[in-house]
Write a protein that holds these residues in place. Structure first.
Motif, short mmCIF file in Angstrom:
data_model
loop_
_atom_site.label_atom_id
_atom_site.label_comp_id
_atom_site.label_asym_id
_atom_site.label_seq_id
_atom_site.Cartn_x
_atom_site.Cartn_y
_atom_site.Cartn_z
N GLY A 1 64.34 43.95 42.89
CA GLY A 1 63.70 43.64 41.62
C GLY A 1 62.51 44.54 41.31
O GLY A 1 62.06 44.58 40.17
N SER A 2 61.98 45.24 42.31
CA SER A 2 60.86 46.13 42.02
C SER A 2 61.34 47.33 41.22
O SER A 2 62.51 47.68 41.25
CB SER A 2 60.13 46.56 43.30
N VAL A 3 60.42 47.93 40.47
CA VAL A 3 60.76 49.00 39.55
C VAL A 3 59.89 50.22 39.83
O VAL A 3 58.68 50.10 39.98
CB VAL A 3 60.55 48.54 38.08
N LEU A 4 60.53 51.37 39.91
CA LEU A 4 59.82 52.65 39.95
C LEU A 4 59.90 53.23 38.56
O LEU A 4 60.99 53.51 38.06
CB LEU A 4 60.46 53.59 40.98
N GLU A 5 58.75 53.38 37.92
CA GLU A 5 58.71 53.84 36.53
C GLU A 5 58.66 55.35 36.45
O GLU A 5 57.78 55.98 37.03
CB GLU A 5 57.51 53.22 35.82
N ASN A 6 59.61 55.90 35.73
CA ASN A 6 59.66 57.34 35.51
C ASN A 6 58.74 57.66 34.34
O ASN A 6 58.91 57.12 33.25
CB ASN A 6 61.09 57.76 35.19
N PRO A 7 57.77 58.55 34.54
CA PRO A 7 56.86 58.88 33.44
C PRO A 7 57.56 59.58 32.27
O PRO A 7 57.07 59.57 31.16
CB PRO A 7 55.81 59.79 34.07
N GLY A 8 58.72 60.18 32.52
CA GLY A 8 59.48 60.81 31.45
C GLY A 8 60.16 59.76 30.60
O GLY A 8 59.78 59.48 29.48
N ALA B 1 59.00 52.21 53.47
CA ALA B 1 59.71 52.00 52.20
C ALA B 1 60.07 50.53 52.01
O ALA B 1 59.91 49.98 50.92
CB ALA B 1 60.96 52.88 52.16
N ASN B 2 60.55 49.90 53.07
CA ASN B 2 60.94 48.49 52.97
C ASN B 2 59.73 47.57 52.82
O ASN B 2 59.86 46.46 52.33
CB ASN B 2 61.78 48.08 54.18
N ASP B 3 58.55 48.04 53.25
CA ASP B 3 57.32 47.25 53.06
C ASP B 3 56.86 47.26 51.61
O ASP B 3 56.24 46.30 51.16
CB ASP B 3 56.19 47.79 53.95
N PHE C 1 61.27 61.51 44.18
CA PHE C 1 59.90 61.84 43.80
C PHE C 1 59.06 60.59 43.57
O PHE C 1 57.94 60.48 44.06
CB PHE C 1 59.86 62.72 42.55
N LEU C 2 59.60 59.63 42.83
CA LEU C 2 58.87 58.39 42.57
C LEU C 2 58.60 57.61 43.84
O LEU C 2 57.51 57.05 44.02
CB LEU C 2 59.63 57.53 41.56
N LEU C 3 59.57 57.59 44.75
CA LEU C 3 59.40 56.89 46.02
C LEU C 3 58.33 57.56 46.88
O LEU C 3 57.47 56.89 47.46
CB LEU C 3 60.72 56.84 46.78
N MET C 4 58.34 58.89 46.94
CA MET C 4 57.33 59.60 47.73
C MET C 4 55.92 59.32 47.21
O MET C 4 54.99 59.13 47.99
CB MET C 4 57.59 61.12 47.72
N ILE C 5 55.77 59.26 45.91
CA ILE C 5 54.47 58.94 45.32
C ILE C 5 54.06 57.52 45.67
O ILE C 5 52.94 57.27 46.11
CB ILE C 5 54.50 59.17 43.80
N LYS C 6 54.98 56.56 45.51
CA LYS C 6 54.69 55.15 45.81
C LYS C 6 54.36 54.96 47.28
O LYS C 6 53.50 54.15 47.61
CB LYS C 6 55.88 54.28 45.41
N MET C 7 55.00 55.73 48.17
CA MET C 7 54.74 55.62 49.60
C MET C 7 53.47 56.36 50.01
O MET C 7 53.05 56.27 51.17
CB MET C 7 55.94 56.16 50.39
#
Length: 104
Positions: free
Chosen positions: A21-28, A14-16, A91-97
């Motif tokens: 400043g990074s953004v996790l975009e919610n599709p909703g 996750a820290n990698d 959910f967004l973090l799990m997808i990004k990871m």
């Protein structure tokens, strides 16, 4: 088979991929913007709110639901996701990871 994906590896991954400043975009609607991040917790901004969640709580949720199809209702019943923003963030973090797919 032993699961070697420990909390330390989870937090490290996750820290990698996340940084202040990074953004996790919610599709909703709306986004989660990382405000502060360290080895113990992450603080993100959702709208006007600052929300902090511990990596240990996110890891425990990952471990509990690993390999299962999970809804936000299921996740809200499980700590730390009592707040609906934490569900979205999880959910967004799990997808990004790369630990979940985005079929929702």
């Amino acid at each position: 088979m032993v699961d070697c994906f420990t909390q330390i590896k989870f937090t490290g991954l996750a820290n990698d991929i996340l940084f202040e400043g990074s953004v996790l975009e919610n599709p909703g609607r709306g986004n989660s913007r990382i405000e502060r991040i360290n080895r113990e917790k992450v603080t993100y901004r959702r709208g006007n709110s600052l929300i902090t969640v511990r990596w240990l709580d996110l890891y425990n949720a990952y471990k509990h639901f690993k390999g299962k199809q999970v809804s936000s209702t299921d996740l809200r019943k499980f700590a730390p996701a009592g707040h609906s923003c934490n569900c979205t963030f999880f959910f967004l973090l799990m997808i990004k990871m790369g630990l979940a797919d985005s079929s929702y």
